[in-house]
Design a protein around this motif. Sequence first.
Motif, PDB file in Angstrom:
ATOM      1  N   PRO A   1      -9.139  16.088  22.422  1.00 32.84           N
ATOM      2  CA  PRO A   1      -8.398  16.577  23.584  1.00 32.84           C
ATOM      3  C   PRO A   1      -7.404  15.551  24.112  1.00 32.84           C
ATOM      4  O   PRO A   1      -7.564  14.351  23.924  1.00 32.84           O
ATOM      5  N   LEU A   2      -6.387  16.064  24.807  1.00 34.12           N
ATOM      6  CA  LEU A   2      -5.304  15.249  25.337  1.00 34.12           C
ATOM      7  C   LEU A   2      -4.905  15.788  26.703  1.00 34.12           C
ATOM      8  O   LEU A   2      -4.813  17.003  26.893  1.00 34.12           O
ATOM      9  N   LEU A   3      -4.662  14.889  27.653  1.00 32.53           N
ATOM     10  CA  LEU A   3      -4.209  15.246  28.990  1.00 32.53           C
ATOM     11  C   LEU A   3      -2.995  14.397  29.322  1.00 32.53           C
ATOM     12  O   LEU A   3      -3.020  13.178  29.158  1.00 32.53           O
ATOM     13  N   ILE A   4      -1.917  15.040  29.777  1.00 29.21           N
ATOM     14  CA  ILE A   4      -0.682  14.340  30.115  1.00 29.21           C
ATOM     15  C   ILE A   4      -0.205  14.811  31.485  1.00 29.21           C
ATOM     16  O   ILE A   4      -0.183  16.015  31.759  1.00 29.21           O
TER      17      ILE A   4
ATOM     18  N   TYR B   1       0.828  -1.184   0.000  1.00 26.56           N
ATOM     19  CA  TYR B   1       0.000   0.000   0.000  1.00 26.56           C
ATOM     20  C   TYR B   1       0.873   1.247   0.000  1.00 26.56           C
ATOM     21  O   TYR B   1       2.059   1.205   0.313  1.00 26.56           O
ATOM     22  N   GLN B   2       0.256   2.332  -0.372  1.00 21.53           N
ATOM     23  CA  GLN B   2       0.905   3.639  -0.262  1.00 21.53           C
ATOM     24  C   GLN B   2       0.231   4.372   0.889  1.00 21.53           C
ATOM     25  O   GLN B   2      -0.987   4.327   1.031  1.00 21.53           O
ATOM     26  N   GLN B   3       1.026   5.046   1.704  1.00 24.35           N
ATOM     27  CA  GLN B   3       0.476   5.743   2.859  1.00 24.35           C
ATOM     28  C   GLN B   3       1.002   7.167   2.919  1.00 24.35           C
ATOM     29  O   GLN B   3       2.181   7.427   2.696  1.00 24.35           O
ATOM     30  N   PHE B   4       0.091   8.088   3.233  1.00 25.44           N
ATOM     31  CA  PHE B   4       0.451   9.466   3.563  1.00 25.44           C
ATOM     32  C   PHE B   4      -0.170   9.738   4.931  1.00 25.44           C
ATOM     33  O   PHE B   4      -1.350   9.469   5.147  1.00 25.44           O
ATOM     34  N   TYR B   5       0.632  10.230   5.877  1.00 24.67           N
ATOM     35  CA  TYR B   5       0.084  10.485   7.202  1.00 24.67           C
ATOM     36  C   TYR B   5       0.682  11.742   7.821  1.00 24.67           C
ATOM     37  O   TYR B   5       1.798  12.133   7.513  1.00 24.67           O
ATOM     38  N   VAL B   6      -0.114  12.340   8.695  1.00 24.58           N
ATOM     39  CA  VAL B   6       0.307  13.477   9.503  1.00 24.58           C
ATOM     40  C   VAL B   6      -0.196  13.195  10.917  1.00 24.58           C
ATOM     41  O   VAL B   6      -1.373  12.886  11.108  1.00 24.58           O
ATOM     42  N   ARG B   7       0.711  13.272  11.895  1.00 27.85           N
ATOM     43  CA  ARG B   7       0.342  13.044  13.290  1.00 27.85           C
ATOM     44  C   ARG B   7       0.968  14.137  14.135  1.00 27.85           C
ATOM     45  O   ARG B   7       2.095  14.543  13.881  1.00 27.85           O
ATOM     46  N   GLY B   8       0.236  14.572  15.121  1.00 28.80           N
ATOM     47  CA  GLY B   8       0.817  15.595  15.975  1.00 28.80           C
ATOM     48  C   GLY B   8       0.084  15.733  17.287  1.00 28.80           C
ATOM     49  O   GLY B   8      -1.097  15.417  17.395  1.00 28.80           O
ATOM     50  N   LYS B   9       0.837  16.200  18.279  1.00 29.31           N
ATOM     51  CA  LYS B   9       0.276  16.532  19.583  1.00 29.31           C
ATOM     52  C   LYS B   9       0.718  17.955  19.895  1.00 29.31           C
ATOM     53  O   LYS B   9       1.903  18.263  19.833  1.00 29.31           O
ATOM     54  N   TRP B  10      -0.236  18.798  20.187  1.00 35.55           N
ATOM     55  CA  TRP B  10       0.061  20.168  20.568  1.00 35.55           C
ATOM     56  C   TRP B  10      -0.408  20.339  22.003  1.00 35.55           C
ATOM     57  O   TRP B  10      -1.595  20.257  22.290  1.00 35.55           O
ATOM     58  N   VAL B  11       0.536  20.566  22.908  1.00 40.14           N
ATOM     59  CA  VAL B  11       0.193  20.630  24.329  1.00 40.14           C
ATOM     60  C   VAL B  11       0.719  21.914  24.956  1.00 40.14           C
ATOM     61  O   VAL B  11       1.712  22.480  24.512  1.00 40.14           O
ATOM     62  N   LYS B  12       0.029  22.340  25.988  1.00 38.32           N
ATOM     63  CA  LYS B  12       0.423  23.515  26.768  1.00 38.32           C
ATOM     64  C   LYS B  12       0.749  23.034  28.177  1.00 38.32           C
ATOM     65  O   LYS B  12      -0.025  22.299  28.791  1.00 38.32           O
ATOM     66  N   HIS B  13       1.924  23.450  28.675  1.00 39.59           N
ATOM     67  CA  HIS B  13       2.332  23.101  30.036  1.00 39.59           C
ATOM     68  C   HIS B  13       1.612  24.033  30.995  1.00 39.59           C
ATOM     69  O   HIS B  13       1.813  25.247  30.964  1.00 39.59           O
ATOM     70  N   LEU B  14       0.764  23.473  31.842  1.00 43.33           N
ATOM     71  CA  LEU B  14       0.035  24.302  32.799  1.00 43.33           C
ATOM     72  C   LEU B  14       0.877  24.527  34.051  1.00 43.33           C
ATOM     73  O   LEU B  14       1.347  25.622  34.295  1.00 43.33           O
ATOM     74  N   ASN B  15       1.036  23.501  34.867  1.00 42.47           N
ATOM     75  CA  ASN B  15       1.889  23.589  36.053  1.00 42.47           C
ATOM     76  C   ASN B  15       2.093  22.190  36.621  1.00 42.47           C
ATOM     77  O   ASN B  15       1.340  21.280  36.331  1.00 42.47           O
TER      78      ASN B  15
END
Length: 173
Positions: free
Chosen positions: A58-61, A1-15
């Motif tokens: 949404p994402l929580l770390i 197969y042929q694959q094109f992908y974009v993945r990303g995580k954009w996070v803000k450091h709170l405290n």
Amino acid sequence: YQQFYVRGKWVKHLNNQLFVGLNYNFNQFNKIELENKNYPSTPLVSGLTSSRTSGIGPLLIVDKRDHQFSPSKGWFAEAGVRFHEKFLGSAFNFTQYNFDVRRYIPIKTKGILALHATATLNDGEVPFLDKVKLGNDKIMRGYFAGRFRDNEFAAAQIEYRHYVGKSIVLAGF
């Protein structure tokens, strides 16, 4: 197969090592061919010839490890949900829930006990190549990545790491 992908995580450091943000995933598979050209007769699986998925959510770390790349103590937890919808450019509608928890416990002077549990759960119509793969370089390492696929995945492992010198680590899992 042929694959094109974009993945990303954009996070803000709170405290206090708490991060919130968004995770995004775009996958497009084209020209999917099985080696012997025999497609499975039962069950018929969505996305066997091509697929496109686009999802955001949404994402929580929480990261309480002493070191991001080579931790020896502390813990890490990540939870996120991603909505794949047609209005986002996805050809399939499904929701994916991801959980990842890790704990690092120092043992004596040169050892570390690393505990890792992860789960990915999907709800909706997930195309074949976007289904969760059993095995990769981080968990379930004895399995070839992608040999087994399903909508749900949960795994846990225990690893013992022993330092031999400054830059060599022996690991058993």
